[in-house]
Design an enzyme around this catalytic site. Structure first.
Site, short mmCIF file in Angstrom:
data_model
loop_
_atom_site.label_atom_id
_atom_site.label_comp_id
_atom_site.label_asym_id
_atom_site.label_seq_id
_atom_site.Cartn_x
_atom_site.Cartn_y
_atom_site.Cartn_z
N ASP A 109 82.52 16.05 78.56
CA ASP A 109 81.50 16.18 79.61
C ASP A 109 81.92 17.33 80.50
OD1 ASP A 109 80.44 13.82 78.54
OD2 ASP A 109 81.69 12.59 79.86
N ASP A 114 72.28 3.38 77.35
CA ASP A 114 73.31 3.32 78.38
C ASP A 114 73.32 1.93 79.00
OD1 ASP A 114 73.69 5.94 77.76
OD2 ASP A 114 73.17 6.74 79.73
#
Length: 243
Positions: A130, A8
């Protein structure tokens, strides 16, 4: 089942967030390419990159880092999500050696956009879903929509989407265990392969996912569990290969 290390990216660094909160950041490396080297050395067969700044700003911010990693590991497929909102961005990433582009927010807002991308770039488009309590979250998880994850995924079954990355945002980065039930439910109800994400803490989670792999779960993204050493990538992949 394919185990995919997550890298990330925030402000050019390799970080992990808790539940997608930018203010709750742990920095694990100042050089994401070196972190990628570590996972490739440990046997990673694919890398999962997320441009966290890009997810919030709606455009690539850490693109130079992504391109550097793709160029450094031409034999390892890279998938990237975060801030991909137009075809030109996809084309630029693919030209740089990225294998898959993950469409999240815009897949919710404009499903037709994903369908068009699949026509332009067949075999290179992944949809990132998500969800919280089964409902889709968007804009870097800042908003929860009224769209059910399964309903959204079904819209792309005939489009040629390569996979669905399904993340339970209530568990992501929390090391409290993957949501096997919801992930398996999604995989069983669509024809697109599913990649599990969010909350994978230890080998018990890997074993639980492998147990339902036949439902259509093709892989799992590993984040904090790798960075904090509760899962050893090589050992976990070996186990998954044997199942």
């Amino acid at each position: 089942m394919l185990l995919i290390p997550a890298i990330d990216l925030k402000d050019g660094q390799c970080v992990r967030l808790r539940q997608g909160r930018m203010e709750d950041t742990t920095i694990f490396a100042n050089d994401p390419a070196e972190m990628a080297q570590r996972w490739v050395d440990e046997g990673a067969r694919r890398l999962h990159l997320v441009d966290l700044n890009g997810a919030f700003e709606g455009k690539p911010v850490n693109g130079d880092v992504v391109r550097a990693i793709a160029a450094r590991f031409p034999g390892t497929p890279v998938q990237i999500g975060g801030g991909i909102r137009d075809a030109a961005t996809v084309a630029a990433y693919l030209d740089a050696g990225v294998q898959y582009c993950i469409i999240g927010t815009k897949a919710v807002q404009e499903p037709q956009f994903v369908i068009e991308l699949c026509k332009l770039f067949p075999g290179h488009i992944i949809v990132g879903i998500d969800a919280k309590n089964g409902m889709v979250a968007t804009d870097g998880w800042a908003e929860v929509s009224a769209v059910a994850a399964v309903e959204l995924a079904k819209q792309f079954e005939q489009a040629g989407v390569s996979a669905i990355v399904y993340t339970d945002i209530s568990r992501d980065g929390m090391m409290k265990g993957v949501n096997v039930e919801e992930t398996a439910h999604l995989a069983a109800n669509i024809s697109i392969p599913v990649i599990a994400s969010g909350g994978i803490a230890n080998m018990d989670d890997i074993k639980a996912l492998c147990a339902v792999e036949d439902n259509g779960i093709m892989g799992a993204i590993l984040g904090r569990s790798l960075y904090e050493g509760t899962i050893a990538l090589a050992d976990a992949q070996c186990y998954a290969d044997q199942q």
